[in-house]
Design a protein around this motif. Sequence first.
Motif, short mmCIF file in Angstrom:
data_model
loop_
_atom_site.label_atom_id
_atom_site.label_comp_id
_atom_site.label_asym_id
_atom_site.label_seq_id
_atom_site.Cartn_x
_atom_site.Cartn_y
_atom_site.Cartn_z
N LEU A 1 0.83 -1.20 0.00
CA LEU A 1 0.00 0.00 0.00
C LEU A 1 0.87 1.25 0.00
O LEU A 1 1.98 1.25 0.52
N SER A 2 0.31 2.33 -0.53
CA SER A 2 1.01 3.60 -0.51
C SER A 2 0.90 4.23 0.88
O SER A 2 -0.07 4.03 1.61
N SER A 3 1.93 4.97 1.27
CA SER A 3 1.93 5.64 2.58
C SER A 3 1.15 6.94 2.56
O SER A 3 1.00 7.59 3.61
N ARG A 208 -11.45 3.64 17.47
CA ARG A 208 -11.57 2.84 16.25
C ARG A 208 -10.68 3.37 15.14
O ARG A 208 -10.06 2.59 14.40
N SER A 209 -10.64 4.69 15.00
CA SER A 209 -9.78 5.27 13.96
C SER A 209 -8.31 4.96 14.22
O SER A 209 -7.56 4.62 13.30
N LEU A 210 -7.90 5.07 15.48
CA LEU A 210 -6.52 4.79 15.83
C LEU A 210 -6.18 3.31 15.62
O LEU A 210 -5.08 2.97 15.15
N THR A 211 -7.12 2.43 15.96
CA THR A 211 -6.88 0.99 15.77
C THR A 211 -6.75 0.64 14.29
O THR A 211 -5.85 -0.11 13.88
N THR A 216 -3.30 -1.02 9.68
CA THR A 216 -2.91 -0.94 8.26
C THR A 216 -1.57 -0.24 8.06
O THR A 216 -1.08 -0.17 6.92
N LEU A 217 -0.96 0.27 9.12
CA LEU A 217 0.31 0.98 8.98
C LEU A 217 1.44 0.08 8.44
O LEU A 217 2.26 0.56 7.63
#
Length: 327
Positions: A1-3, A208-211, A216-217
């Motif tokens: 994936l792109s960063s 949830r956003s942080l998780t 996906t990081l």
Amino acid sequence: LSSTPHSLISSSIGLLLVFRTNSAYQRFKEGRETWENLLNICRDITRMTSVYERDIGIKTKQRIQRLLAAFPYLLHHHIQPRCLNHELCEEIRDTPHALILNEPRSIHRGQRKSKKTSKECWVDKRSLPWCLLPDSVLNKCAQSHNRPLWVADRLALEFTDIKYTDNWTSRERLALLNSASKMSDCIGHCERIHQTAVPLNYARHALRSLTLWSFTLPFGLIDKLGLMTGPAVGMVAWLMFGVYQIGHTIEDPFQGSLRLTDMCNSIYRDVMYGDRNEAGMRRESAFRKDGEKDNDWDSLGDAFGLGWTVQAKENMELYNEQLVLSP
């Protein structure tokens, strides 16, 4: 994936975490300032009742002191109930030391209202603050759902019952009644912080956003970091979730962030300076002149006569910070 997606989303997640942490710290700061104001109010009332002890009367002063000393512990119990566990309840249940408090029962959404609007809470009369009040007063206070407010009202009654004298006028009475009103304000501030939580939807959305971002990081860093992707993602996740946990921990400062027991003991020590306590929480009273004489102060003489020269005196008056002492 792109960063690129992670770079764009990271700013939004950062704002969510910053807003949550700032709001939580403001609640923590307000809670600390509320208890600091309560400490100062109790000290002011103690000082005033001690100075006007002859006009107030020893018995009235003792009642005021005990009510003041009990107030912070009752407020602590009001926002953070400290009932005895089942084992200790069984030990003192059939003894005269047991005391039952009627705690208000919370009604959740969708739950039917029952005839029982309170739940039992057992405490030991020999512990603070229950040992500070006589049984006749303690039984009335125990039946109240807001015991710190009951104590504030009783303090206002004690202030009102003090008869006027040449030194004790309406000005002194209004000053103490104003202090009782400030104590009631402290109750409201603590209740507002404790009962008004951060909106649940906001907290859930931030978590949830942080998780999702942390999960996906690794896909956006694997092509650049290779084998170092795991340690890098672990460090970033530790930092981000640590900031989130800090906000979650201090958003209710009365659940462990503030040392309320130490503050209660500090108020008790400053108010009950004349009572001996097994724990040693006692300070020397400045309102007693036993063993002191007026000529003791005269024997000190001039402060500049104790080895100080004229040059040292002039230098101290000029700089006021650095004293030059001649040999």
